[in-house]
Write a protein that holds these residues in place. Structure first.
Motif, PDB file in Angstrom:
ATOM      1  N   GLN A 169       0.861  -1.178   0.000  1.00  0.00           N
ATOM      2  CA  GLN A 169       0.000   0.000   0.000  1.00  0.00           C
ATOM      3  C   GLN A 169       0.901   1.233   0.000  1.00  0.00           C
ATOM      4  OE1 GLN A 169      -3.255   0.130  -0.343  1.00  0.00           O
ATOM      5  NE2 GLN A 169      -3.755  -2.032   0.018  1.00  0.00           N
ATOM      6  N   ASN A 178       1.829   6.397 -10.687  1.00  0.00           N
ATOM      7  CA  ASN A 178       1.613   5.048 -11.206  1.00  0.00           C
ATOM      8  C   ASN A 178       1.638   3.972 -10.128  1.00  0.00           C
ATOM      9  OD1 ASN A 178       4.491   5.678 -10.995  1.00  0.00           O
ATOM     10  ND2 ASN A 178       4.875   3.691 -11.919  1.00  0.00           N
ATOM     11  N   GLY A 198       0.419   5.887   0.215  1.00  0.00           N
ATOM     12  CA  GLY A 198      -0.517   7.004   0.218  1.00  0.00           C
ATOM     13  C   GLY A 198      -0.277   7.941   1.374  1.00  0.00           C
ATOM     14  N   LEU A 220       0.332   1.657  -7.455  1.00  0.00           N
ATOM     15  CA  LEU A 220      -0.933   1.101  -7.000  1.00  0.00           C
ATOM     16  C   LEU A 220      -0.652  -0.144  -6.159  1.00  0.00           C
ATOM     17  CD1 LEU A 220      -2.889   1.265 -10.377  1.00  0.00           C
ATOM     18  CD2 LEU A 220      -3.073   2.888  -8.473  1.00  0.00           C
ATOM     19  N   ALA A 221      -1.597  -0.508  -5.317  1.00  0.00           N
ATOM     20  CA  ALA A 221      -1.445  -1.726  -4.526  1.00  0.00           C
ATOM     21  C   ALA A 221      -1.217  -2.921  -5.435  1.00  0.00           C
ATOM     22  CB  ALA A 221      -2.683  -1.946  -3.661  1.00  0.00           C
ATOM     23  N   SER A 237       1.225  -3.444  -7.398  1.00  0.00           N
ATOM     24  CA  SER A 237       2.015  -3.181  -8.600  1.00  0.00           C
ATOM     25  C   SER A 237       3.476  -3.545  -8.345  1.00  0.00           C
ATOM     26  CB  SER A 237       1.892  -1.718  -9.026  1.00  0.00           C
ATOM     27  OG  SER A 237       2.325  -0.852  -8.000  1.00  0.00           O
TER      28      SER A 237
END
Length: 281
Positions: A93, A263, A95, A265-266, A268
């Motif tokens: 994760q 770019n 953010g 994202l979880a 990725s």
């Protein structure tokens, strides 16, 4: 919740990890080669990137697992404003840290204070940014600096050794704040930066470039080491530590200093040296 995740609540974590450590450091030729060959085939390890591509040349399974890469196999993002991905792996994760809370999975979170085991140290990261990177058994297991920094302190936080696989992350509350971990505090030109090396079931240890083996020794109390007077400065992209088995590294940044790469994202896949964030100060 899977059966394996359920069992980790009752398994003797440290005993199993100590057993794994013994196997990892064994110099028995047949045992170490069986382990290397099994992991290489099971997880699709790409040894063509390794400084030593011959799987038979490693004296122990741990030497194979902490293998170096060929020069040039990973390069830092050319933009000098790019804060770098610290390791190969997958984004678990990433953010914003919202009100001091770090998102783990749907319905799961933990606080920066819990992760760092220190409310004062966590305060500068409230409303900042985080990135959690999972290293699988196939990945390069050395962790590098996202940005140039001077080491201030390390904090060894004892805890459990749950698996850090996807199922466990989804179902074990406050997983990364419960597992044994090494918190590394750095001073940078934009302020504080924390890099947290999180242990996991069957992880045989964490080593740093400045002190060697940090975990084990397994402990029952928080252990702090002050490095301020040692003037340990590590450049952006320099190696800082390594896992002796796959696990997770978490980077914490203060607010208003960077923007995460859009770019990310979880789940990725990511590579060491790619852009984690862009500095805005």
């Amino acid at each position: 919740m899977s059966l394996v995740t359920s069992l980790t609540y009752v398994l003797p974590h440290r005993f199993l990890s100590s057993l794994a450590r013994g196997l990892a450091y064994s110099r028995s030729p047949w045992l170490k080669q069986w382990l290397i060959d099994t992991v290489t085939k099971r997880f699709g390890v790409d040894l063509s990137e390794a400084a030593e591509p011959d799987p038979n040349a490693y004296p122990t399974f741990n030497a194979f697992f902490t293998r170096a890469l060929k020069p040039g196999a990973r390069t830092p993002d050319a933009d000098p404003r790019a804060l770098l991905m610290p390791a190969d792996g997958h984004i678990s994760q990433c953010g914003a840290i919202e009100g001091g809370r770090i998102f783990q999975a749907k319905g799961q979170s933990f606080t920066a204070t819990e992760l760092l085991a220190d409310a004062t140290a966590a305060a500068p990261f409230s409303d900042g940014l985080f990135a959690t990177v999972y290293l699988s058994p196939r990945d390069y297991h050395r962790v590098h600096m996202p940005w140039r920094g001077r080491l201030l302190e390390t904090v060894h936080v004892p805890g459990r050794l749950f698996s850090v696989g996807t199922d466990a992350v989804k179902h074990v509350p406050r997983l990364f704040a419960r597992n044994e971990r090494l918190v590394c505090h750095f001073e940078t030109d934009f302020g504080p930066m924390a890099v947290v090396m999180v242990g996991a079931l069957l992880v045989s240890g964490v080593e740093t470039v400045w002190s060697g083996v940090e975990i084990p020794r397994y402990a029952n109390a928080v252990t702090r080491k002050d490095h301020r007077d040692e003037n340990i400065v590590l450049d952006r992209f320099a190696e800082m530590a390594r896992f002796n088995y796959g696990s997770t590294v978490i980077v914490l940044l203060p607010p208003q200093v960077a923007q995460l790469a859009p770019n990310l994202l979880a789940e990725s896949p990511v590579k060491l040296g790619e852009r984690l964030a862009t500095m805005t100060v």
